[in-house]
Structures are given as C-alpha cells and as structure tokens.
Design an enzyme around this catalytic site. Structure first.
Site, short mmCIF file in Angstrom:
data_model
loop_
_atom_site.label_atom_id
_atom_site.label_comp_id
_atom_site.label_asym_id
_atom_site.label_seq_id
_atom_site.Cartn_x
_atom_site.Cartn_y
_atom_site.Cartn_z
N ASP A 79 65.20 57.29 82.09
CA ASP A 79 65.44 58.01 83.34
C ASP A 79 65.65 59.49 83.02
O ASP A 79 66.77 60.00 83.08
CB ASP A 79 66.69 57.47 84.05
CG ASP A 79 66.50 56.06 84.57
OD1 ASP A 79 65.82 55.90 85.59
OD2 ASP A 79 67.04 55.13 83.95
N ARG A 87 68.55 61.84 79.87
CA ARG A 87 68.83 60.94 78.76
C ARG A 87 68.67 61.65 77.42
O ARG A 87 69.36 61.33 76.47
CB ARG A 87 67.90 59.72 78.82
CG ARG A 87 68.07 58.91 80.12
CD ARG A 87 69.43 58.28 80.24
NE ARG A 87 69.59 57.52 81.48
CZ ARG A 87 70.33 57.88 82.51
NH1 ARG A 87 71.00 59.04 82.47
NH2 ARG A 87 70.45 57.13 83.57
N ARG A 148 69.26 64.29 93.28
CA ARG A 148 68.09 63.72 92.61
C ARG A 148 66.83 63.84 93.47
O ARG A 148 65.72 63.61 92.98
CB ARG A 148 68.35 62.26 92.28
CG ARG A 148 69.57 62.04 91.41
CD ARG A 148 69.99 60.57 91.37
NE ARG A 148 69.01 59.76 90.66
CZ ARG A 148 68.93 58.44 90.77
NH1 ARG A 148 69.76 57.79 91.59
NH2 ARG A 148 68.03 57.77 90.10
N LYS A 178 59.80 56.80 92.25
CA LYS A 178 60.82 55.85 92.72
C LYS A 178 61.61 56.45 93.89
O LYS A 178 61.57 57.67 94.10
CB LYS A 178 61.76 55.49 91.55
CG LYS A 178 62.58 56.67 91.00
CD LYS A 178 63.35 56.26 89.76
CE LYS A 178 64.24 57.38 89.25
NZ LYS A 178 64.91 57.06 87.99
N HIS A 191 73.28 50.21 93.32
CA HIS A 191 73.85 49.66 92.09
C HIS A 191 74.93 48.62 92.40
O HIS A 191 75.20 47.74 91.58
CB HIS A 191 74.46 50.78 91.23
CG HIS A 191 73.46 51.71 90.66
ND1 HIS A 191 72.99 52.81 91.34
CD2 HIS A 191 72.81 51.71 89.46
CE1 HIS A 191 72.11 53.45 90.58
NE2 HIS A 191 71.98 52.80 89.44
N ASP A 263 63.56 48.25 89.73
CA ASP A 263 64.78 48.92 89.34
C ASP A 263 65.60 47.94 88.49
O ASP A 263 65.23 46.77 88.35
CB ASP A 263 65.57 49.36 90.58
CG ASP A 263 66.43 50.59 90.34
OD1 ASP A 263 66.69 50.92 89.16
OD2 ASP A 263 66.86 51.23 91.31
#
Length: 487
Positions: A79, A87, A148, A178, A191, A263
């Site tokens: 990601d 990352r 984001r 996404k 999540h 995901d």
C-alpha cells in the site's frame, strides 16, 4: 477417475488455490513457513511497514530473497499511496499524497509523482502498488478515506486517478485502483464494520464510478474491491463476495479485463462473519482473482484454504476453470511491464509538495517558536507515523519549544501555555472536527495575535486568518510548510 488422476487433480487445485493468495507476515525476515509456501505455489506477498525496516537496497534484497524461495516470478505488493499511507521508509521521502495533489489539480504533476514512485517501487523489486485510491471523499467525516482521496469532486478524482495509473505503469508496476465501487461516501471504517452504500445505480454512475472508469480506460492492470454493501446492486452480498459487483458491474458494465484483487480478508466484515476461509471461497466464486489475507500471518487460514477450495470444486460450487483463471490473473501481477516510455527526470514531482500547499494570510514567523502539535490517533491504513513539524523548523534554524498534544489533559496544558506564553505560536491540527480537545486548542489560538495555524488534515470550510493547509503529514509537505514559516 483413477487414484493417480485424483491425486493429480488435488495437487493442481492445491497449487491453484495457493496461487490466488497474497500472504503476509510480521517482521523484517520472512519465516521459513512463508518461503515454503512460496515454493509450493503461493501467489505472492503484501509487504507492510514492519517488513520494510531498512533502505531501498535492503528492500530489494528482501524481494530478491522471496523470489529465490519461490523459484519463479511472484506478486510483491504494498500500500504505497504516498502522503500519509506509505510502506517504504520515510527517510527517503514520500510524495505529497492524493489530497494535496488533488488540491494542486495539475494532472501532469500527478503523473510525474506516480512515475517517480513507480520507478522506486520497481527498483525495490515490487510488482504491484495497491493504489491509487479512486474513492470520492464526499463525506468529510469519512473515517478511513479522507486524505487518501484526490478530492470530493468526481471529475477531479477521475482525471487524477487516470494520471496516477499512467505514471505507475510507465515504470512497469501494476496499479491497483481501489476501493471498488467507492468508499468515499461512507461513515464507517470497513476494517471494523460493513459500510452500506445507499445509492442507486444512477448515482453510482454519476459520482462513484467515474474514477474507476478513468482508471480502467488508462489501462490499470488491477482493481481492488472494498468490503462494501451496495444493496441497489446486490441486496444479498457485499462487494467482495458479490458476482453482481465483480462480474456484472465491474467486468461487463465497466469493461474491466484485468485482475480483481480483494481488500484484506482479515477485516471485520469477513473475519467477524463468514470467516476468512469461507469468505475466500465465496470471493473466488464471485469473480475475485487475487486474495489479500492482510497483515497477520494467518497460519491456520493458509493451512485450511487449499482443502476448502478443493471441497468447493468437488461440490460444484467453484468451477475449476474459474479457479485456473483466477490464478492466472493473479500471476499476471507478478511481472513488471514497463510501457516503453522509459525513466526520466521528474521536475514537477520534486516541487509538487511546495506547490500543493494552501496559504491564507501572512504566515511568516519570528523569534523563538511555541509549536503546539495535535497528534490524532493513526488509522489502520496509515499505521504508526512519527511525524513532527518541529523537526523541519529546527533544520531551518528555528528555535522551537514543542508541546505534543494527544488528549484532553495535554490539550489543557497547551491551552494554558498558549494563553500565557509570549512566544510566536505555530499550532498544528489534524482533523479537529473529530476531536474536541483539538477544538479547545484552536479556540485558545484564536485569542492570540502572534499565531499561525497549520492544518494537516482534511480541511473544513473555515480557516484561521493566518494559516497553511498541507492536506497531509508527508515529510515533503511539512518541509515545505516549515520553509514558508521561517524562510
């Protein structure tokens, strides 16, 4: 069917099932178990910040080790969205992030930023980037998308998603657009919960789907579905396990022919309901190709999945050709495929952070600074981010007295200091609409004359007279803000 053929079929299904899986582990060194699974056919891995602890050369050594264990090309994804969700180590910089790029609204700059990012990912040995985010952030209180997203206007988001896909794939790294069919107009974090998208198909076509269409038309090699329930499209199943979303809407209506990626399957809607194993089987049946398990090791899940997939094939629930197709589409993301335009200089990418800042009033400071930093809790996508505006201010010669604010108690101390200190104040906020203690700090700041506010979150309509909006806490953004504050 003979016993030998039965064993052959079982072996094939075992390998095909593993070939659809993108697994993870915790720590910088891959465990022997992961290396054995790679040799046995595991499709690839997703790297998280706890796996990438060294410089880019160390990351390349890690990805080379993983390929050597597999003995073939594998998917290596992360990601790496830029901005707040990264990352690769911040020590080597990160792009300004999607919200900042959307505010700048220069598609050539966006393409160059993502081309530069794609080249870095390719050097590190990654083959797929789980981005860009195509969600239109129409709900300002969205707990998981926010910065984001490129913005709250569908057309703006669409043109920047297209540019980001072109930039990434210029370097040969697969873009994974996404979270289909759009996570922006939600008030829940998938999540933990299952967000419901109460929009009819006409609204989806106007608002949520244009960025995905733009990414598909730009040639994105993959699309990630979100754990989102869209009853107007499928009243019975959420997107991850819905044939109506993965096949009818994404493939047939939008014409997507690449790889459909899930995901993380450990997220609440699956882990707390169907379970990861049965959820994976249903996702494959529905038309998902590559299954991301998430950032835990999932030892038991990986052990159980091949058998569960074999049972689904034997029962006729999962067609063997669908499984073969899914494994082949997953393997397609294991190869870096440059578009032929080659690498180049990216001058617009270098200056993007400074040009994306939004200024109001006179933001020049003087003398020793009282810096009050409001640190909101990090989200799951961002992970732990150790950011500070004080660091780049000091690097530019400013003398700084720093107060770090994280809750009611530290906010009360900061309010007292703002009301009594004679120092020029710089107050850094991050989504104060979510946190009353930040609003208390802002009220105290508003009583002062010698103060500049730096808003690092999703901006509200109002702004203080002297303020900077960064739309993120990336190093480049904070360095550019520091340059404005102290020169």
């Amino acid at each position: 069917m003979t016993t030998a053929n039965t064993r052959l079929d079982e072996a094939e299904i075992h390998r095909l099932a593993l070939g659809c899986i993108l697994a993870s582990w915790t720590g910088p060194v891959p465990p022997a178990r992961i290396e054995r699974l790679l040799a046995d056919g595991l499709g690839g891995v997703v790297l998280f910040e706890n796996n990438i602890t060294g410089d880019d050369a160390a990351t390349r050594a890690l990805t080379d080790r993983l390929r050597a264990a597999a003995g073939r090309p594998i998917v290596v994804a992360a990601d790496e969205e830029g901005g707040d969700v990264v990352r690769l180590p911040w020590t080597e910089g990160s792009g300004p992030g999607q919200a900042a790029l959307g505010h700048l609204d220069d598609v050539e700059t966006t393409e160059q930023v993502y081309a530069s990012l794609g080249e870095r990912l390719a050097r590190c040995g990654l083959t797929a980037d789980l981005g860009p985010v195509a969600d239109v952030n129409t709900n300002p209180d969205n707990p998981v998308v926010g910065l984001r997203s490129f913005g709250s206007d569908s057309a703006l988001v669409a043109r920047h998603v297209e540019a980001a896909v072109r930039g990434l794939q210029r370097a040969g790294v697969a873009a994974v657009v996404k979270h289909f069919p759009g996570h922006g107009n939600t008030g829940m974090d998938s999540h933990h919960d299952l967000p419901v998208i109460d929009s009819d198909l006409d609204h989806l076509e106007r608002e949520e789907l244009p960025p995905f269409r733009a990414g598909i038309e730009a040639g994105t090699r993959a699309v990630m579905t979100g754990h989102l329930f869209v009853p107007s499209v499928d009243p019975d199943r959420f997107a991850t396990i819905s044939p109506a979303l993965a096949r009818t809407l994404l493939r047939e209506r939008l014409g997507f022919t690449g790889t459909v990626v899930s995901d993380a399957m450990e997220m609440g809607p699956l882990a707390g309901g169907l379970g990861i194993v049965e959820g994976t089987v249903q996702a494959l049946i529905a038309g998902t190709d590559a299954i991301e398990l998430g950032f835990d090791e999932h030892v038991e899940v990986l052990a159980a999945l091949p058998g569960a997939v074999h049972a689904a094939v034997a029962e006729g629930r999962l067609d063997l050709e669908r499984l073969r197709d899914a494994a082949a589409r997953t393997a397609a993301l294991a190869v870096v495929v440059p578009d032929g335009s080659g690498a180049g200089d990216h001058p617009l990418a270098t200056s993007a952070a400074a040009r994306s800042l939004e200024l109001h009033g006179d933001v020049a400071t003087e003398g020793k600074l009282l810096v009050v930093e409001c640190h909101s809790p990090n989200s799951i996508p961002t992970g732990d981010l150790d950011w500070s505006l004080a660091e780049p201010l000091r690097a530019r010669g400013a003398e700084v007295a720093l107060l770090r604010v994280t809750d009611d108690a530290t906010a009360a101390a900061a309010v007292d200091e703002l009301r009594t200190s004679g120092l020029f104040a710089v107050v850094v906020t991050r989504d104060p609409q979510r946190y009353p203690w930040q609003r208390e700090v802002l009220r105290a700041a508003a009583e002062r004359t010698r103060v500049v506010t730096v808003d690092t979150g999703w901006p509200s309509p109002a702004h203080p007279p002297a303020s900077i909006r960064t739309r993120g806490i990336g190093r480049g953004l904070l360095a550019a803000a520091a340059e404005l504050l102290v020169g």
